[in-house]
Design a protein around this motif. Structure first.
Motif, PDB file in Angstrom:
ATOM      1  N   ARG A  23      30.108 -63.659  -4.519  1.00 26.75           N
ATOM      2  CA  ARG A  23      29.813 -62.842  -5.715  1.00 26.75           C
ATOM      3  C   ARG A  23      30.244 -63.513  -7.023  1.00 26.75           C
ATOM      4  NH1 ARG A  23      32.512 -58.880  -2.415  1.00 26.75           N
ATOM      5  NH2 ARG A  23      34.322 -59.319  -3.392  1.00 26.75           N
ATOM      6  N   GLU A  24      31.101 -64.351  -6.880  1.00 21.49           N
ATOM      7  CA  GLU A  24      31.555 -65.112  -8.028  1.00 21.49           C
ATOM      8  C   GLU A  24      30.604 -66.096  -8.443  1.00 21.49           C
ATOM      9  OE1 GLU A  24      35.334 -66.869  -7.389  1.00 21.49           O
ATOM     10  OE2 GLU A  24      36.340 -64.853  -7.715  1.00 21.49           O
ATOM     11  N   ARG A  25      29.915 -66.912  -7.237  1.00 24.41           N
ATOM     12  CA  ARG A  25      28.741 -67.861  -7.266  1.00 24.41           C
ATOM     13  C   ARG A  25      27.515 -67.223  -7.766  1.00 24.41           C
ATOM     14  NH1 ARG A  25      28.695 -71.968  -2.701  1.00 24.41           N
ATOM     15  NH2 ARG A  25      30.727 -72.465  -3.246  1.00 24.41           N
ATOM     16  N   ASP A  26      27.336 -65.825  -7.433  1.00 24.62           N
ATOM     17  CA  ASP A  26      26.300 -65.459  -7.925  1.00 24.62           C
ATOM     18  C   ASP A  26      25.980 -65.147  -9.120  1.00 24.62           C
ATOM     19  OD1 ASP A  26      23.600 -64.072  -7.453  1.00 24.62           O
ATOM     20  OD2 ASP A  26      24.460 -62.103  -6.914  1.00 24.62           O
ATOM     21  N   GLY A  27      26.962 -64.793 -10.089  1.00 27.57           N
ATOM     22  CA  GLY A  27      27.089 -64.705 -11.567  1.00 27.57           C
ATOM     23  C   GLY A  27      26.604 -63.626 -12.008  1.00 27.57           C
ATOM     24  N   LYS A  28      25.978 -62.806 -11.214  1.00 25.89           N
ATOM     25  CA  LYS A  28      25.286 -61.505 -11.817  1.00 25.89           C
ATOM     26  C   LYS A  28      26.627 -60.433 -11.839  1.00 25.89           C
ATOM     27  CE  LYS A  28      21.674 -60.991  -8.886  1.00 25.89           C
ATOM     28  NZ  LYS A  28      20.629 -60.317  -8.201  1.00 25.89           N
ATOM     29  N   ARG A  29      26.458 -59.465 -12.868  1.00 31.58           N
ATOM     30  CA  ARG A  29      27.289 -58.582 -12.847  1.00 31.58           C
ATOM     31  C   ARG A  29      27.042 -57.262 -11.821  1.00 31.58           C
ATOM     32  NH1 ARG A  29      29.791 -55.797 -18.247  1.00 31.58           N
ATOM     33  NH2 ARG A  29      30.484 -53.877 -17.097  1.00 31.58           N
ATOM     34  N   GLU A  30      27.994 -57.092 -11.300  1.00 29.23           N
ATOM     35  CA  GLU A  30      27.811 -55.813 -10.226  1.00 29.23           C
ATOM     36  C   GLU A  30      27.693 -54.583 -10.609  1.00 29.23           C
ATOM     37  OE1 GLU A  30      30.546 -55.755  -6.822  1.00 29.23           O
ATOM     38  OE2 GLU A  30      32.276 -55.718  -8.255  1.00 29.23           O
ATOM     39  N   SER A  31      26.698 -53.957 -10.268  1.00 28.86           N
ATOM     40  CA  SER A  31      26.595 -52.330 -10.644  1.00 28.86           C
ATOM     41  C   SER A  31      27.784 -51.615 -10.385  1.00 28.86           C
ATOM     42  CB  SER A  31      25.359 -51.675 -10.207  1.00 28.86           C
ATOM     43  OG  SER A  31      25.488 -51.408  -8.806  1.00 28.86           O
ATOM     44  N   ALA A  32      27.845 -50.374 -11.067  1.00 27.70           N
ATOM     45  CA  ALA A  32      29.012 -49.427 -10.856  1.00 27.70           C
ATOM     46  C   ALA A  32      29.053 -48.948  -9.331  1.00 27.70           C
ATOM     47  CB  ALA A  32      28.903 -48.256 -11.712  1.00 27.70           C
ATOM     48  N   TRP A  33      27.792 -48.736  -8.950  1.00 30.00           N
ATOM     49  CA  TRP A  33      27.824 -48.248  -7.450  1.00 30.00           C
ATOM     50  C   TRP A  33      28.103 -49.164  -6.474  1.00 30.00           C
ATOM     51  CZ3 TRP A  33      27.898 -43.418  -6.811  1.00 30.00           C
ATOM     52  CH2 TRP A  33      27.122 -42.465  -7.694  1.00 30.00           C
ATOM     53  N   ALA A  34      27.803 -50.450  -6.819  1.00 33.61           N
ATOM     54  CA  ALA A  34      28.037 -51.612  -5.599  1.00 33.61           C
ATOM     55  C   ALA A  34      29.643 -51.877  -5.809  1.00 33.61           C
ATOM     56  CB  ALA A  34      27.447 -52.799  -6.334  1.00 33.61           C
ATOM     57  N   ARG A  35      30.123 -51.618  -6.891  1.00 39.76           N
ATOM     58  CA  ARG A  35      31.655 -51.682  -6.969  1.00 39.76           C
ATOM     59  C   ARG A  35      32.503 -50.540  -6.163  1.00 39.76           C
ATOM     60  NH1 ARG A  35      36.211 -54.281  -7.942  1.00 39.76           N
ATOM     61  NH2 ARG A  35      37.695 -53.210  -9.373  1.00 39.76           N
ATOM     62  N   ILE A  36      31.989 -49.446  -6.422  1.00 39.38           N
ATOM     63  CA  ILE A  36      32.499 -48.261  -5.762  1.00 39.38           C
ATOM     64  C   ILE A  36      32.394 -48.464  -4.226  1.00 39.38           C
ATOM     65  CG2 ILE A  36      32.286 -45.897  -5.483  1.00 39.38           C
ATOM     66  CD1 ILE A  36      31.426 -45.675  -8.387  1.00 39.38           C
TER      67      ILE A  36
END
Length: 103
Positions: A23-36
Protein backbone atom coordinates in the motif's frame (compact mmCIF):
# COMPACT_ATOMS: atom_id res chain seq x y z
CA UNK A 1 6.80 -35.49 -0.98
CA UNK A 2 6.31 -32.61 -3.40
CA UNK A 3 8.00 -29.21 -3.29
CA UNK A 4 4.69 -27.61 -2.38
CA UNK A 5 4.50 -29.57 0.87
CA UNK A 6 8.07 -28.61 1.86
CA UNK A 7 7.70 -24.87 1.34
CA UNK A 8 7.02 -22.74 4.34
CA UNK A 9 3.97 -20.52 4.45
CA UNK A 10 3.91 -16.92 5.51
CA UNK A 11 2.52 -16.12 8.92
CA UNK A 12 -0.51 -13.81 9.20
CA UNK A 13 1.80 -11.13 10.60
CA UNK A 14 4.10 -11.38 7.58
CA UNK A 15 1.13 -11.19 5.21
CA UNK A 16 -0.17 -8.08 6.98
CA UNK A 17 3.28 -6.45 6.82
CA UNK A 18 3.62 -7.21 3.10
CA UNK A 19 0.19 -5.72 2.40
CA UNK A 20 1.15 -2.59 4.34
CA UNK A 21 4.38 -2.22 2.34
CA UNK A 22 2.51 -2.70 -0.94
CA UNK A 23 0.00 0.00 0.00
CA UNK A 24 2.84 2.39 0.84
CA UNK A 25 4.67 1.58 -2.38
CA UNK A 26 1.51 2.05 -4.44
CA UNK A 27 1.44 5.69 -3.40
CA UNK A 28 -2.27 6.15 -4.09
CA UNK A 29 -4.43 7.50 -1.36
CA UNK A 30 -6.95 4.87 -0.35
CA UNK A 31 -10.64 5.63 -0.36
CA UNK A 32 -12.70 5.83 2.82
CA UNK A 33 -14.52 2.60 1.93
CA UNK A 34 -11.23 0.77 1.41
CA UNK A 35 -9.95 1.95 4.79
CA UNK A 36 -13.18 0.95 6.54
CA UNK A 37 -13.00 -2.47 4.90
CA UNK A 38 -9.39 -2.93 5.98
CA UNK A 39 -10.08 -1.88 9.56
CA UNK A 40 -13.13 -4.14 9.82
CA UNK A 41 -11.34 -7.13 8.29
CA UNK A 42 -8.30 -7.43 10.56
CA UNK A 43 -7.63 -6.78 14.25
CA UNK A 44 -5.28 -3.91 15.14
CA UNK A 45 -2.47 -6.18 16.34
CA UNK A 46 -0.87 -8.70 13.97
CA UNK A 47 -1.19 -11.49 16.55
CA UNK A 48 -4.95 -11.05 16.89
CA UNK A 49 -7.64 -13.61 16.11
CA UNK A 50 -9.22 -12.56 12.81
CA UNK A 51 -12.33 -14.74 13.07
CA UNK A 52 -13.20 -13.52 16.56
CA UNK A 53 -12.58 -9.91 15.51
CA UNK A 54 -14.92 -10.21 12.53
CA UNK A 55 -17.54 -11.87 14.73
CA UNK A 56 -17.30 -8.98 17.18
CA UNK A 57 -17.68 -6.42 14.40
CA UNK A 58 -20.71 -8.30 13.05
CA UNK A 59 -22.28 -8.32 16.52
CA UNK A 60 -21.65 -4.60 16.83
CA UNK A 61 -23.42 -3.99 13.52
CA UNK A 62 -26.30 -6.16 14.73
CA UNK A 63 -26.53 -4.09 17.92
CA UNK A 64 -26.72 -0.89 15.86
CA UNK A 65 -29.50 -2.43 13.76
CA UNK A 66 -31.38 -3.42 16.92
CA UNK A 67 -31.13 0.14 18.25
CA UNK A 68 -32.56 1.43 14.98
CA UNK A 69 -35.47 -0.98 15.37
CA UNK A 70 -36.16 0.41 18.84
CA UNK A 71 -36.97 3.75 17.19
CA UNK A 72 -39.86 2.22 15.20
CA UNK A 73 -41.31 0.03 17.94
CA UNK A 74 -44.53 1.15 19.67
CA UNK A 75 -44.27 3.14 22.88
CA UNK A 76 -44.70 0.59 25.67
CA UNK A 77 -42.66 -1.26 28.28
CA UNK A 78 -41.51 -3.96 25.82
CA UNK A 79 -39.56 -1.37 23.86
CA UNK A 80 -37.07 -0.99 26.72
CA UNK A 81 -36.50 -4.73 26.88
CA UNK A 82 -35.46 -4.64 23.24
CA UNK A 83 -33.19 -1.65 23.91
CA UNK A 84 -31.61 -3.58 26.78
CA UNK A 85 -31.03 -6.54 24.50
CA UNK A 86 -29.34 -4.22 21.97
CA UNK A 87 -27.11 -2.82 24.73
CA UNK A 88 -26.20 -6.34 25.88
CA UNK A 89 -25.37 -7.32 22.29
CA UNK A 90 -23.09 -4.27 22.00
CA UNK A 91 -21.30 -5.23 25.23
CA UNK A 92 -20.72 -8.79 24.01
CA UNK A 93 -19.42 -7.37 20.71
CA UNK A 94 -16.97 -5.11 22.54
CA UNK A 95 -15.81 -8.07 24.63
CA UNK A 96 -15.27 -10.20 21.51
CA UNK A 97 -13.28 -7.44 19.80
CA UNK A 98 -11.17 -6.99 22.93
CA UNK A 99 -10.55 -10.74 23.20
CA UNK A 100 -9.54 -10.85 19.52
CA UNK A 101 -6.70 -8.40 20.03
CA UNK A 102 -4.75 -10.96 22.03
CA UNK A 103 -4.80 -14.68 21.37
Amino acid sequence: MSNRDRTERLSPRQIQEIRKQLRERDGKRESAWARIGRVVSYPPSPSGNVKRYRFGVALLLLAIFEMLLVAVLPEDHRRWLFAGFAFLTAMVAAWQIDMAKTR
